[in-house]
Design a protein around this motif. Structure first.
Motif, PDB file in Angstrom:
ATOM      1  N   VAL A   8       0.857  -1.179   0.000  1.00 44.15           N
ATOM      2  CA  VAL A   8       0.000   0.000   0.000  1.00 44.15           C
ATOM      3  C   VAL A   8       0.898   1.236   0.000  1.00 44.15           C
ATOM      4  O   VAL A   8       1.708   1.426   0.909  1.00 44.15           O
ATOM      5  CB  VAL A   8      -0.945   0.015   1.225  1.00 44.15           C
ATOM      6  N   VAL A   9       0.750   2.064  -1.028  1.00 41.32           N
ATOM      7  CA  VAL A   9       1.557   3.272  -1.171  1.00 41.32           C
ATOM      8  C   VAL A   9       0.919   4.425  -0.412  1.00 41.32           C
ATOM      9  O   VAL A   9       1.589   5.140   0.331  1.00 41.32           O
ATOM     10  CB  VAL A   9       1.730   3.641  -2.659  1.00 41.32           C
ATOM     11  N   LEU A  18      -7.138   2.423  -1.885  1.00 39.34           N
ATOM     12  CA  LEU A  18      -5.700   2.381  -1.634  1.00 39.34           C
ATOM     13  C   LEU A  18      -4.952   2.293  -2.956  1.00 39.34           C
ATOM     14  O   LEU A  18      -5.334   1.516  -3.836  1.00 39.34           O
ATOM     15  CB  LEU A  18      -5.339   1.153  -0.794  1.00 39.34           C
ATOM     16  N   VAL A  19      -3.878   3.056  -3.093  1.00 38.55           N
ATOM     17  CA  VAL A  19      -2.973   2.897  -4.225  1.00 38.55           C
ATOM     18  C   VAL A  19      -2.019   1.771  -3.845  1.00 38.55           C
ATOM     19  O   VAL A  19      -1.360   1.828  -2.803  1.00 38.55           O
ATOM     20  CB  VAL A  19      -2.184   4.196  -4.506  1.00 38.55           C
ATOM     21  N   VAL A  20      -1.958   0.738  -4.684  1.00 39.78           N
ATOM     22  CA  VAL A  20      -1.135  -0.436  -4.394  1.00 39.78           C
ATOM     23  C   VAL A  20      -0.024  -0.560  -5.427  1.00 39.78           C
ATOM     24  O   VAL A  20      -0.272  -0.535  -6.629  1.00 39.78           O
ATOM     25  CB  VAL A  20      -1.996  -1.723  -4.374  1.00 39.78           C
ATOM     26  N   GLU A  21       1.204  -0.682  -4.921  1.00 41.55           N
ATOM     27  CA  GLU A  21       2.360  -1.001  -5.768  1.00 41.55           C
ATOM     28  C   GLU A  21       2.309  -2.504  -5.999  1.00 41.55           C
ATOM     29  O   GLU A  21       2.424  -3.287  -5.047  1.00 41.55           O
ATOM     30  CB  GLU A  21       3.646  -0.604  -5.043  1.00 41.55           C
ATOM     31  N   VAL A  22       2.117  -2.911  -7.229  1.00 43.86           N
ATOM     32  CA  VAL A  22       1.957  -4.325  -7.570  1.00 43.86           C
ATOM     33  C   VAL A  22       3.314  -5.009  -7.605  1.00 43.86           C
ATOM     34  O   VAL A  22       4.263  -4.514  -8.210  1.00 43.86           O
ATOM     35  CB  VAL A  22       1.248  -4.468  -8.932  1.00 43.86           C
ATOM     36  N   ARG A  23       3.403  -6.168  -6.955  1.00 43.49           N
ATOM     37  CA  ARG A  23       4.630  -6.970  -6.941  1.00 43.49           C
ATOM     38  C   ARG A  23       4.339  -8.411  -7.332  1.00 43.49           C
ATOM     39  O   ARG A  23       4.837  -9.349  -6.725  1.00 43.49           O
ATOM     40  CB  ARG A  23       5.282  -6.925  -5.567  1.00 43.49           C
ATOM     41  N   THR A  24       3.496  -8.563  -8.335  1.00 43.49           N
ATOM     42  CA  THR A  24       3.134  -9.888  -8.830  1.00 43.49           C
ATOM     43  C   THR A  24       2.943  -9.816 -10.332  1.00 43.49           C
ATOM     44  O   THR A  24       2.598  -8.755 -10.863  1.00 43.49           O
ATOM     45  CB  THR A  24       1.851 -10.414  -8.155  1.00 43.49           C
ATOM     46  N   ASP A  25       3.171 -10.936 -10.997  1.00 42.23           N
ATOM     47  CA  ASP A  25       2.924 -11.008 -12.435  1.00 42.23           C
ATOM     48  C   ASP A  25       1.452 -11.236 -12.744  1.00 42.23           C
ATOM     49  O   ASP A  25       1.052 -11.169 -13.893  1.00 42.23           O
ATOM     50  CB  ASP A  25       3.743 -12.148 -13.052  1.00 42.23           C
ATOM     51  N   ARG A  63      -2.128   3.098 -12.267  1.00 45.45           N
ATOM     52  CA  ARG A  63      -1.926   2.569 -10.914  1.00 45.45           C
ATOM     53  C   ARG A  63      -3.095   1.661 -10.559  1.00 45.45           C
ATOM     54  O   ARG A  63      -4.195   1.806 -11.071  1.00 45.45           O
ATOM     55  CB  ARG A  63      -1.858   3.704  -9.894  1.00 45.45           C
ATOM     56  N   LEU A  64      -2.834   0.730  -9.654  1.00 42.49           N
ATOM     57  CA  LEU A  64      -3.889  -0.151  -9.180  1.00 42.49           C
ATOM     58  C   LEU A  64      -4.506   0.452  -7.933  1.00 42.49           C
ATOM     59  O   LEU A  64      -3.803   0.764  -6.966  1.00 42.49           O
ATOM     60  CB  LEU A  64      -3.332  -1.542  -8.856  1.00 42.49           C
ATOM     61  N   LEU A  65      -5.816   0.647  -7.971  1.00 46.76           N
ATOM     62  CA  LEU A  65      -6.556   1.117  -6.804  1.00 46.76           C
ATOM     63  C   LEU A  65      -7.344  -0.065  -6.253  1.00 46.76           C
ATOM     64  O   LEU A  65      -8.037  -0.766  -6.996  1.00 46.76           O
ATOM     65  CB  LEU A  65      -7.511   2.250  -7.180  1.00 46.76           C
ATOM     66  N   VAL A  66      -7.221  -0.274  -4.947  1.00 46.53           N
ATOM     67  CA  VAL A  66      -7.862  -1.410  -4.294  1.00 46.53           C
ATOM     68  C   VAL A  66      -8.684  -0.902  -3.124  1.00 46.53           C
ATOM     69  O   VAL A  66      -8.283   0.011  -2.417  1.00 46.53           O
ATOM     70  CB  VAL A  66      -6.790  -2.407  -3.781  1.00 46.53           C
ATOM     71  N   ARG A  67      -9.853  -1.515  -2.935  1.00 45.86           N
ATOM     72  CA  ARG A  67     -10.654  -1.249  -1.743  1.00 45.86           C
ATOM     73  C   ARG A  67     -10.769  -2.559  -0.978  1.00 45.86           C
ATOM     74  O   ARG A  67     -11.075  -3.603  -1.557  1.00 45.86           O
ATOM     75  CB  ARG A  67     -12.035  -0.706  -2.105  1.00 45.86           C
ATOM     76  N   LEU A  68     -10.455  -2.493   0.311  1.00 44.87           N
ATOM     77  CA  LEU A  68     -10.533  -3.664   1.179  1.00 44.87           C
ATOM     78  C   LEU A  68     -11.817  -3.612   1.988  1.00 44.87           C
ATOM     79  O   LEU A  68     -12.274  -2.524   2.364  1.00 44.87           O
ATOM     80  CB  LEU A  68      -9.338  -3.692   2.136  1.00 44.87           C
ATOM     81  N   ALA A  79      -4.115   4.887   7.524  1.00 43.49           N
ATOM     82  CA  ALA A  79      -3.456   4.081   8.563  1.00 43.49           C
ATOM     83  C   ALA A  79      -2.802   2.828   7.985  1.00 43.49           C
ATOM     84  O   ALA A  79      -1.957   2.217   8.638  1.00 43.49           O
ATOM     85  CB  ALA A  79      -4.459   3.697   9.646  1.00 43.49           C
ATOM     86  N   LEU A  80      -3.165   2.457   6.753  1.00 42.17           N
ATOM     87  CA  LEU A  80      -2.626   1.250   6.134  1.00 42.17           C
ATOM     88  C   LEU A  80      -1.424   1.525   5.235  1.00 42.17           C
ATOM     89  O   LEU A  80      -0.859   0.605   4.652  1.00 42.17           O
ATOM     90  CB  LEU A  80      -3.719   0.543   5.329  1.00 42.17           C
ATOM     91  N   ARG A  81      -0.990   2.781   5.146  1.00 45.39           N
ATOM     92  CA  ARG A  81       0.164   3.134   4.308  1.00 45.39           C
ATOM     93  C   ARG A  81       1.367   2.265   4.691  1.00 45.39           C
ATOM     94  O   ARG A  81       1.682   2.094   5.861  1.00 45.39           O
ATOM     95  CB  ARG A  81       0.504   4.598   4.514  1.00 45.39           C
ATOM     96  N   GLY A  82       1.997   1.659   3.680  1.00 45.12           N
ATOM     97  CA  GLY A  82       3.157   0.810   3.911  1.00 45.12           C
ATOM     98  C   GLY A  82       2.822  -0.650   4.172  1.00 45.12           C
ATOM     99  O   GLY A  82       3.724  -1.491   4.239  1.00 45.12           O
TER     100      GLY A  82
END
Length: 177
Positions: A8-9, A18-25, A63-68, A79-82
């Motif tokens: 989470v960026v 949330l803006v998510v830095e993707v680390r998967t193919d 960018r990938l935006l995700v909602r949890l 609060a979820l940054r990082g």
């Protein structure tokens, strides 16, 4: 073993995205609606894990935006940054192509030359626009990057936890100090 599939960026907007830095193919699979992941906040002994479920995911301006689930406002999202988003490697299916591997399958392999002599160990897979590189910690204390192509890595044996490399002369000398 848990694998990082995203980080989470920052928050985006006021509704908890949330803006998510993707680390998967496979972001479309890892961040599909209903997917359960582990969210890890902090490091080392201070790290805390919690189960998170993907409620929505979309691309926006590259960018990938995700909602949890349960994150519905900016303060909660901030609060979820990082936070790292993890998946259990046991949950991953093996690639269909016998010449494809997940990064975690390669890290830790003992690296041999074509005569069987130990050269070192794979420490990381480096993804570049030109292709993947095996980062190798050499037995003499140096390091090297070897293109992960069949001409230079003719054999990978996951059962024996080894890979054979046949780099051009001088390639391994570049990384030594």
């Amino acid at each position: 073993m848990e694998l990082v599939v995203g980080r989470v960026v920052k928050s985006h907007g006021v509704r908890g995205e949330l803006v998510v830095e993707v680390r998967t193919d496979s972001p479309e699979e890892r961040f599909a609606v209903g997917t359960r992941l582990v969210g890890r906040v902090g490091r080392g002994d201070r790290a805390t894990d919690r189960d998170v479920t993907i409620e929505a995911a979309r691309q926006h301006s590259g960018r990938l935006l995700v909602r949890l689930e349960g994150v519905g406002d900016r303060d909660t999202a901030d609060a979820l940054r990082g936070m790292l988003l993890l998946v259990d490697s046991d949950a991953l299916e093996d690639p269909e192509d016998p010449d494809e591997y997940h990064d975690h399958q390669l890290v830790g392999l003992r690296v041999l030359d074509t005569s069987g002599a130990t050269l070192g160990e794979v420490t990381e897979i480096v993804h570049t626009a030109a292709g993947e590189l095996l980062a190798i910690r050499l037995a003499d204390g140096g390091a090297a990057l070897v293109p992960f192509v069949s001409e230079m890595v003719p054999e990978v044996d996951l059962v024996a936890r080894t890979c054979v490399i046949d780099p051009p002369e001088g390639l391994l000398d570049l990384g030594t100090s």
